[in-house]
Design an enzyme around this catalytic site. Structure first.
Site, PDB file in Angstrom:
ATOM      1  N   GLU A   1       0.810  -1.226   0.000  1.00  0.00           N
ATOM      2  CA  GLU A   1       0.000   0.000   0.000  1.00  0.00           C
ATOM      3  C   GLU A   1       0.841   1.272   0.000  1.00  0.00           C
ATOM      4  O   GLU A   1       0.759   2.106   0.913  1.00  0.00           O
ATOM      5  CB  GLU A   1      -0.962  -0.008   1.190  1.00  0.00           C
ATOM      6  CG  GLU A   1      -2.005  -1.099   1.055  1.00  0.00           C
ATOM      7  CD  GLU A   1      -3.173  -0.954   2.026  1.00  0.00           C
ATOM      8  OE1 GLU A   1      -3.011  -0.334   3.072  1.00  0.00           O
ATOM      9  OE2 GLU A   1      -4.263  -1.476   1.705  1.00  0.00           O
TER      10      GLU A   1
ATOM     11  N   CYS B   1      12.943  14.008   5.315  1.00  0.00           N
ATOM     12  CA  CYS B   1      14.303  13.876   5.842  1.00  0.00           C
ATOM     13  C   CYS B   1      15.250  14.646   4.924  1.00  0.00           C
ATOM     14  O   CYS B   1      14.846  15.130   3.863  1.00  0.00           O
ATOM     15  CB  CYS B   1      14.702  12.409   5.945  1.00  0.00           C
ATOM     16  SG  CYS B   1      15.104  11.660   4.359  1.00  0.00           S
TER      17      CYS B   1
ATOM     18  N   GLU C   1      -6.288  -7.706  -1.532  1.00  0.00           N
ATOM     19  CA  GLU C   1      -6.882  -7.858  -0.200  1.00  0.00           C
ATOM     20  C   GLU C   1      -8.366  -7.574  -0.347  1.00  0.00           C
ATOM     21  O   GLU C   1      -8.754  -6.525  -0.855  1.00  0.00           O
ATOM     22  CB  GLU C   1      -6.284  -6.851   0.793  1.00  0.00           C
ATOM     23  CG  GLU C   1      -4.812  -7.075   1.046  1.00  0.00           C
ATOM     24  CD  GLU C   1      -4.216  -6.079   2.041  1.00  0.00           C
ATOM     25  OE1 GLU C   1      -4.993  -5.358   2.708  1.00  0.00           O
ATOM     26  OE2 GLU C   1      -2.987  -6.016   2.126  1.00  0.00           O
TER      27      GLU C   1
HETATM   28  C1  GLA Z   1      -4.293  -2.824   4.483  1.00  0.00           C
HETATM   29  C2  GLA Z   1      -2.958  -3.522   4.570  1.00  0.00           C
HETATM   30  C3  GLA Z   1      -3.027  -4.809   5.306  1.00  0.00           C
HETATM   31  C4  GLA Z   1      -3.873  -4.674   6.512  1.00  0.00           C
HETATM   32  C5  GLA Z   1      -5.236  -4.259   6.089  1.00  0.00           C
HETATM   33  C6  GLA Z   1      -6.214  -4.206   7.203  1.00  0.00           C
HETATM   34  O1  GLA Z   1      -5.009  -3.075   3.357  1.00  0.00           O
HETATM   35  O2  GLA Z   1      -2.370  -3.732   3.337  1.00  0.00           O
HETATM   36  O3  GLA Z   1      -1.748  -5.189   5.660  1.00  0.00           O
HETATM   37  O4  GLA Z   1      -3.309  -3.752   7.361  1.00  0.00           O
HETATM   38  O5  GLA Z   1      -5.135  -2.975   5.529  1.00  0.00           O
HETATM   39  O6  GLA Z   1      -5.949  -3.186   8.071  1.00  0.00           O
HETATM   40 ZN    ZN Z   2      13.290  10.668   3.367  1.00  0.00          ZN
END
Ligand code: GLA
Ligand code: ZN
Length: 658
Positions: A154, A162, A311
């Site tokens: 993600e 920084c 996901e």
């Molecule tokens: C995101 C992340 C996962 C998990 C889900 C649920 O989509 O990619 O690793 O954290 O949220 O919170």
């Molecule tokens: Zn940085």
């Protein structure tokens, strides 16, 4: 849809799960794998966040446990996607190389122990990331079960402040403009004594309230932040591709506060994958647009091809927020099928079993903490069975005649300067997506610069920041006979986010055949009555452009109150062989549907009359035409299409070859 030289691309439509073997006693793995096999799982995603187990000490790698897990699933004919674990460097790494920690806008280092808190540009982090990615790619390059990689997790646009990132931003600006004088002119730095005399003065927007900074700087920083993340994605994918040119590479994207430009980010990747968490509590208010069909169409449009869900919602969401309601019966299966109906070829569920430790212990997987399979597991098995029946869908694609244009620049600029309370760029995109959906029509959401020749209706909402290519494409599309929808706040800014010194909608004035003489900004909750040609009262919210139409421009609706009573609120201009609609305000849902219907009928699109709101009809085309009807509501719905009568329970889907 096997790509270029990717071998072993999974055939058909596949259901999968996200699995974290490192969270569980190894004795459980076999039971889990057997249960997955029995359910019909075809893809397992692993190793996300597992860096500390794969490299417990610097340069001491341990992949044996992952070998065993990969083998277990391979033996059961499941494909494995591995993640590069770079989102979570181990504690020893932070301790030894504290300079890799991300610095936030206030100049503070982010506390370690969470995730995603490393600087994507840090040279040491890159070097250490490269080592573990090489190890992983080398180890599985000949492994037939491992079919591909997810890069990191993600990714957001890189907003790290920084010293390395400050310098990298400066270099980006220098490369783009050459001299500080050019930057000063582009940004309009003569305001508030903002002129740079040296590039060393160029700083990222490091202020908790960056709204006090120059919007031109803010927009460029957002563009830089996106480029910076894309560079990181390219850095990882180059490493993998050199070693494993035959395996697919993706990254799991999402909609977040700082989104990278999706089109740039996926340019070098094989497929788009998305983390899909649709609404669990459906809004009571009819005006709230909640369907994830919008997000799915946005994802498909990134590469204009089928995509994956990396996901997928499997239960209650919560942990750092109070928990949501339990997912309703039918949601687990229905929302997965909805993704397939919009072009997903794989739906991988987050996650097999709910974590018993860590910050996400209340973000439910398919199986609960108790490890007793329950209602959601049963529904997951039903989903897998259903997907077995629809394998004929493999190689089919979505194709639509309506396009909505998306521009990252608009999103960045709008977020930086909200034009009115609760006025969001996405709202008007969603509004038109919903309006056509309510008529049973499919919509593509595409990059603003994409060729428009195949589209009959092009919705170009809130074209806030100028892009010359988009503007030219829209004039051309209208000229060639398409219907073009323009809305309020179009033509407002030049490419550098400065106001254009012309009457709005500036670069779109000729196209729309109108000029905006003034505008009214509405507080959230305020509605302004508008009357249509039949004198029905509809209403506008958020914004009211007060416009004058040119000769020969039709007025389809007028304001019915305020000091601009009787001024046009919706206009239609004949332009070339097509026509251009201008929406001066943000209309209520039924009014938008009404205008969408006029356009669809004019362009010969097959609408479904009286489709209940929340019911979606989409198609996938191949040798056969597949129709999907999804009841995205909590009520049983009766759907009438011509002579057909279809009854669907909440979240049920009918899939048929038609
Ligand atoms: C995101 C992340 C996962 C998990 C889900 C649920 O989509 O990619 O690793 O954290 O949220 O919170
Ligand atoms: Zn940085």
């Amino acid at each position: 849809m096997a790509d270029n030289n990717i071998v072993n691309f999974p055939e058909g439509i596949n259901i999968g799960v996200d699995y974290y073997p490192e969270h569980w006693d190894e004795a459980l793995w076999v039971k889990d794998a057997d249960m997955m096999y029995d359910a019909g799982v075809k893809i397992v995603r692993m190793a996300e966040f597992a860096w500390c187990r794969l490299e417990p000490e610097e340069e001491k790698f341990d992949f044996e446990w992952l070998d065993r897990a990969v083998q277990l699933f391979g033996e059961r004919d499941m494909y494995v996607i591995l993640c590069t674990p770079t989102n979570t460097p181990p504690q020893w790494l932070f301790e030894k190389y504290p300079e890799i920690v991300q610095v936030d806008k206030t100049g503070k280092k982010i506390q370690t122990g969470i995730r995603g808190h490393r600087c994507l540009n840090s040279p040491v982090y890159r070097e250490l990331s490269k080592k573990i990615i090489v190890k992983m790619a080398e180890r599985y390059k000949d492994n037939k079960s491992v079919i591909g990689y997810q890069i990191d997790n993600e990714l957001e646009a890189n907003h790290c402040c920084c010293d390395v990132c400050k310098e990298s931003f400066r270099n980006w600006v220098r490369k783009k403009y050459g001299t500080v004088q050019t930057v000063n002119k582009a940004y309009g730095n003569n305001v508030w004594s903002g002129e740079y005399s040296d590039f060393s003065q160029v700083m990222p927007p490091m202020n908790e309230n960056d709204k006090w900074l120059n919007p031109s700087l803010n927009l460029d920083f957002n563009r830089y932040a996106s480029d910076s993340t894309c560079d990181y994605v390219a850095f990882q994918s180059d490493i993998i591709r050199k070693i494993s040119p035959d395996k697919l590479i993706t990254t799991n994207t999402w909609l977040c506060a700082n989104m990278p430009d999706f089109y740039d980010m996926f340019n070098e990747l094989d497929i788009v994958s998305f983390d899909n968490y649709p609404a669990i509590t459906l809004p009571k208010d009819e005006e709230t647009l909640y369907s994830h069909g919008f997000h799915l169409d946005l994802m498909r449009g990134i590469k204009n091809k089928n995509f994956w869900i990396m996901e997928q919602l499997s239960g209650i969401v919560g942990s750092w927020t109070p928990m949501s309601r339990a997912i309703q019966p039918g949601m687990l299966k229905g929302y997965s099928l909805q993704a397939i109906a919009h072009g997903a070829d794989a739906v991988i569920h987050f996650r097999w079993r709910t974590a018993v430790s860590g910050a996400e212990m209340y973000w439910q997987g398919i199986i609960d903490h108790s490890n007793v399979p329950g209602r959601r597991y049963k529904e997951f098995c039903e989903l897998c069975n259903k997907v077995k029946e629809i394998q004929g869908l493999s190689t089919t694609v979505c194709r639509n005649k309506i396009a909505i244009l998306y521009s990252s620049d608009n999103e960045y600029a709008f977020k930086n300067q909200h034009q009115a309370q609760e006025m969001h760029y996405f709202e008007q995109m969603k509004q038109w997506h919903d309006a056509f959906t309510c008529l049973g029509l499919g919509v593509d959401i595409i990059n603003q610069t994409q060729n428009l020749d195949d589209y009959k209706i092009i919705v170009s909402p809130t074209m806030f920041v100028e892009n010359k290519e988009t503007t030219a494409n829209l004039y051309k599309a209208a000229d060639n006979g398409a219907a073009v929808i323009l809305t309020n706040r179009s033509g407002e800014r030049d490419y550098n986010n400065k106001c254009i010194m012309e009457q709005l909608p500036t670069v779109y004035s000729k196209l729309a055949g109108i000029k905006v003489t003034e505008y009214d900004v509405l507080p959230d909750g305020m509605k302004v009555a508008i009357r249509d040609e039949q004198n029905n009262i509809i209403y506008g919210k958020r914004w009211c452009d007060i416009i004058e139409e040119n000769d020969n421009v039709e007025v389809l609706a007028r304001y019915n109150e305020q000091f601009y009573k009787d001024a046009p609120a919706v206009t239609r201009n004949k332009y070339g062989n097509g026509e251009v609609y201008y929406f001066a305000s943000v209309l209520n849902r039924d009014a938008s549907i009404g205008f969408a219907k006029i356009m669809a009928e004019e362009h010969g699109l097959d609408i479904v009359e009286n489709l209940p709101k929340g019911v979606e009809i989409t198609y996938r085309y191949g040798e056969k035409k597949w129709r999907f009807i999804f009841n995205n509501t909590e009520k049983k719905q009766e759907i009438v299409i011509g002579k057909e009568k279809i009854t669907l329970n909440p979240f049920d889907m009918e899939i048929e070859v038609v």
